[in-house]
Design a protein around this motif. Structure first.
Motif, PDB file in Angstrom:
ATOM      1  N   UNK A  43       2.176   2.994   0.561  1.00  0.00           N
ATOM      2  CA  UNK A  43       2.112   2.280  -0.760  1.00  0.00           C
ATOM      3  C   UNK A  43       2.068   0.896  -0.417  1.00  0.00           C
ATOM      4  N   UNK A  44       1.250  -0.004  -1.348  1.00  0.00           N
ATOM      5  CA  UNK A  44       1.221  -1.501  -1.278  1.00  0.00           C
ATOM      6  C   UNK A  44       1.146  -2.045  -2.775  1.00  0.00           C
ATOM      7  N   UNK A  49      -2.514  -4.908  -1.520  1.00  0.00           N
ATOM      8  CA  UNK A  49      -3.735  -3.636  -1.469  1.00  0.00           C
ATOM      9  C   UNK A  49      -5.091  -4.329  -1.541  1.00  0.00           C
ATOM     10  N   UNK A  50      -5.296  -5.305  -2.349  1.00  0.00           N
ATOM     11  CA  UNK A  50      -6.584  -5.907  -2.547  1.00  0.00           C
ATOM     12  C   UNK A  50      -6.729  -6.775  -1.428  1.00  0.00           C
ATOM     13  N   UNK A 110       0.359  -0.032  -6.260  1.00  0.00           N
ATOM     14  CA  UNK A 110       1.497  -0.195  -6.965  1.00  0.00           C
ATOM     15  C   UNK A 110       1.447  -1.350  -8.063  1.00  0.00           C
ATOM     16  N   UNK A 111       1.473  -1.135  -9.337  1.00  0.00           N
ATOM     17  CA  UNK A 111       1.309  -2.045 -10.422  1.00  0.00           C
ATOM     18  C   UNK A 111       2.547  -2.028 -11.122  1.00  0.00           C
ATOM     19  N   UNK A 203       2.836   3.808  -9.092  1.00  0.00           N
ATOM     20  CA  UNK A 203       1.420   4.177  -8.745  1.00  0.00           C
ATOM     21  C   UNK A 203       1.321   5.389  -9.809  1.00  0.00           C
ATOM     22  N   UNK A 204      -0.108   5.549 -10.301  1.00  0.00           N
ATOM     23  CA  UNK A 204      -0.354   6.445 -11.125  1.00  0.00           C
ATOM     24  C   UNK A 204      -1.272   7.710 -10.718  1.00  0.00           C
ATOM     25  N   UNK A 205      -1.469   7.707  -9.343  1.00  0.00           N
ATOM     26  CA  UNK A 205      -2.532   8.489  -8.792  1.00  0.00           C
ATOM     27  C   UNK A 205      -2.102   8.699  -7.348  1.00  0.00           C
ATOM     28  N   UNK A 206      -2.116   9.930  -6.914  1.00  0.00           N
ATOM     29  CA  UNK A 206      -2.680  11.133  -7.625  1.00  0.00           C
ATOM     30  C   UNK A 206      -1.475  11.621  -8.537  1.00  0.00           C
TER      31      UNK A 206
END
Length: 256
Positions: A43-44, A49-50, A110-111, A203-206
């Motif tokens: 995760x980031x 991540x960007x 992750x947002x 994180x929404x996915x998966x």
């Protein structure tokens, strides 16, 4: 090999990450990989991540491929992967799809999400709407089915034609559009997180997973299968949230 190269590039360009999902669970419960797991999860935070997507690919060795919507437009995912060139991992899900299918490391952004539980659930449902829309489109983005036998009935003939028509129609919807709409919603709170005093990211996915930022940072270095990699400051809370009693082994028939 994948994790070692990923860690090297992250440290080179100055971004943080943390092992998550089955990789984190394997570290805590098995002392390494879960024996029946088949990939690596990291995760980031979205900013890291960007930056990795922008700069990381330039530093990866030639044996590796950074798989994004830009580098491999037909991928079905709303997250990115690093693939090992020269390998192939075929599943029922990907066998009829045309993209790089090498052994992989999954990158999950992750947002920030609202602090209050009602607002958080409402936001999660809105983001899920856009991820579901993307998935509905992607499920019709398969390559054309090649039938080995002729239709035996009019109904079978019509069903094949109708499905092919729907496949061609949905192909008119670009995946970069559905992904853009999803990302716009998922990242809604990032720019004003400090102003609003937000303390949690997800994180929404998966699958939906979340963590309190003060339990994540600063990341710690751990030894994973002989490699030095980054991990959360507090892994137990994250694993309990995701897996409940995570030290309990699943039943034998669920170890797949």
């Amino acid at each position: 090999m994948l994790l070692k190269e990923f860690d090297r590039v992250c440290r080179k360009i100055g971004v943080g990450y943390f092992i998550c999902g089955g990789t984190m669970l394997g570290y805590k419960r098995h002392g390494g990989f879960i024996p029946w797991d088949d990939d690596i999860d990291v995760g980031m935070l979205r900013a890291d991540y960007n930056k990795f997507l922008k700069e990381g690919g330039k530093h990866l060795g030639e044996d590796f491929f950074l798989q994004t919507r830009k580098s491999d437009p037909k991928i079905p995912y709303l997250f990115s992967k690093i693939r090992l060139n020269g390998t192939s991992y075929i599943t029922n899900y990907n066998e009829l799809r045309d993209f790089h299918k090498g052994i992989c490391l999954d990158l999950f952004p992750f947002d920030y999400i609202p602090n209050s539980l009602p607002a958080r659930r409402q936001f999660q449902n809105k983001v899920r709407f856009w991820s579901n829309l993307h998935n509905k489109v992607i499920n019709r983005h398969k390559e054309k089915v090649k039938y080995e036998t002729r239709s035996k009935t009019f109904y079978e003939w019509w069903a094949r034609r109708y499905n092919e028509f729907r496949r061609k129609l949905v192909h008119l919807v670009p995946l970069k559009l559905t992904q853009k709409l999803y990302i716009k919603k998922a990242t809604k709170y990032n720019a004003k997180a400090k102003e609003l005093g937000l303390t949690t990211v997800a994180s929404f996915v998966p699958t939906y997973t979340y963590a309190d930022v003060d339990k994540m940072i600063p990341y710690q270095d751990i030894n994973f299968e002989g490699l030095k990699v980054m991990a959360l400051k507090d892994m137990d809370k994250f694993l309990t949230m995701q897996y409940k009693d995570y030290m309990q082994l699943p039943l034998l028939h669920k170890r797949v």
